[in-house]
Design an enzyme around this catalytic site. Structure first.
Site, mmCIF file in Angstrom:
data_model
loop_
_atom_site.group_PDB
_atom_site.id
_atom_site.type_symbol
_atom_site.label_atom_id
_atom_site.label_comp_id
_atom_site.label_asym_id
_atom_site.label_seq_id
_atom_site.Cartn_x
_atom_site.Cartn_y
_atom_site.Cartn_z
ATOM 1 C CB THR A 1 -3.625 4.575 1.860
ATOM 2 O OG1 THR A 1 -3.883 3.055 1.306
ATOM 3 C CG2 THR A 1 -4.518 5.437 0.577
ATOM 4 C CB SER B 1 -0.896 -0.026 0.814
ATOM 5 O OG SER B 1 -1.904 -0.889 1.159
#
Length: 444
Positions: free
Chosen positions: A141, A88
């Site tokens: 993220t 991520s």
């Protein structure tokens, strides 16, 4: 004869002029159209771990097309700088900066250079900025859009940077704003107090969020990640839709517009656990946030909504177990995640039947009961039973390298059509927002 040739030449010249004039008109019309495809606001939404298989299974689970289906415009390639299978951190860094990086790195390229993010570029243009997530707000993220660190584990440092760049921060991760952390590097600073001094309204539950006012808000609703949507009723945490709505209400007040990142973090968590019911329920929660964002964009007329998964998690399949069928309706009666059901088991796991009946609506077979009782990991065993009953296949507990879907709504949507690298996305967003995102303009 000369007269006839001259007439023909004149006629040809007239036709050429007409064609050129028509082309000029079309070019002018295209240019005018392009000048209109500018968005004042951008809502960038990431369903973490989401892939085409999740989309197809969710359609079966819901029993009708999702809100996102009508918005699909293309696909996104996800590989990182050092692997065909991104994590991520690298995926979000690519979508935020336009640069590939190594797995685990945040806002930096492999050579260690900090790269401006699209959120930072929007802020430089005077726009309000916000981050919403159902993980820790300092997780990979949201961190990649708002900070620059060598390791995604450095969450206390990420938190410090986020308070300098975002007007709205909503998610989990309270521990990383306190003097001592549960993981990563420790900090002696109390970032909650610093946030208050910076003018943030600090809230810690759903009720406080509903009542919160002001232009800056820090909402930390869990020490670490927030609860799965299936288990949220056991908490006082807001939903992703509620957090998204509050963020939009606050950010829309800025006359220059805003950039908002929204992550459906728990879809990825479900994939890592191979929990099909959790995955579908958090996809539903994400869809509700998308529906709210799209409605705002429709009414506003000047807002671009971009939705892109960062990678696939779990290698979910539609079907499996050597069966040619899919029974997603089984998942609709599941009322808790496998994680929650595992916590409800007695030490000797003698109440497997009762737990699965109460929370999943399943009458387990003797074979299933024995498998769960004897499993090294009871949660994995429970999730396997439910996935097999619904015929949702899995091939890993990690990420895969498949392309992921891209959905867009609003001004400039046509620019996103086709197969893109994840590094293309911030540049397309910058073009539509009419903001400078050139590397030469960023000097550290």
């Amino acid at each position: 004869m000369k007269i006839k040739l001259s007439a023909a030449a004149i006629l040809t010249l007239v036709l050429v002029c007409c064609i050129l004039g028509l082309q000029a008109d079309q070019s002018a019309e295209a240019a005018a159209s392009n000048s209109r495809t500018k968005a004042k606001n951008v809502i960038f939404m990431i369903p973490d771990g989401f892939s085409p298989a999740y989309a197809a299974n969710y359609r079966l689970y819901k029993g009708e097309p999702s809100v996102m289906d009508s918005m699909i415009v293309g696909m996104v390639r996800t590989y990182s700088a050092d692997s065909a299978l991104t994590d991520s951190a690298a995926a979000a860094t690519a979508m935020a900066t336009g640069y590939k990086t190594n797995n685990g790195m945040i806002g930096r390229t492999p050579d260690g250079i900090e790269r401006k993010t699209i959120l930072e570029a929007a802020r430089e243009q005077g726009k309000a900025t916000g981050l919403v997530a159902t993980s820790s707000i300092t997780d990979a993220t949201p961190a990649a859009f708002s900070s620059h660190v060598f390791s995604r584990k450095d969450e206390s440092h990420i938190a410090q940077q986020q308070l300098q760049i975002a007007d709205v921060l909503l998610g989990g991760g309270k521990v990383f704003f306190l003097p001592e952390t549960m993981g990563g590097k420790q900090s002696s600073r109390n970032l909650l107090e610093e946030a208050k001094q910076r003018g943030y309204r600090v809230v810690e539950n759903r009720t406080q969020l509903e009542l919160a006012t002001g232009n800056r808000i820090l909402g930390l609703f869990a020490d670490g990640d927030m609860a799965p949507e299936l288990d949220r009723e056991h908490t006082n945490e807001p939903s992703l839709k509620e957090m998204t709505g509050k963020a939009i209400d606050i950010l829309r007040r800025d006359k220059d517009g805003f950039f908002l990142l929204v992550e459906g973090s728990q879809i990825d968590s479900a994939g890592h656990y191979n929990d099909a019911a959790w995955a579908m329920k958090d996809t539903e929660s994400f869809e509700e946030a998308v529906e709210l964002a799209r409605k705002f964009a429709e009414e506003d007329g000047n807002t671009l909504v971009v939705i892109a998964g960062d990678h696939d998690t779990g290698g979910m399949a539609v079907g499996g177990y050597d069966q040619t069928d899919a029974k997603l309706e089984v998942l609709r009666q599941v009322q808790a995640s496998g994680l929650y059901m595992t916590k409800e088991l007695k030490t000797d796991r003698s109440n497997v039947k009762e737990v699965l009946k109460a929370y999943a609506g399943i009458d387990v077979t003797p074979e299933e009961e024995i498998a769960i009782i004897n499993a090294a990991d009871a949660m994995q065993a429970i999730n396997h039973v439910i996935s097999k009953r619904s015929i949702v296949g899995w091939n890993t507990y990690l990420h895969t390298g498949v392309d992921v879907p891209l959905y867009v709504f609003g001004p400039g949507s046509e620019l996103f059509r086709g197969l893109h690298n994840n590094t293309d996305l911030p540049h397309l967003v910058a073009r539509i927002m009419n903001i400078d995102f050139g590397e030469d303009k960023y000097k550290k």
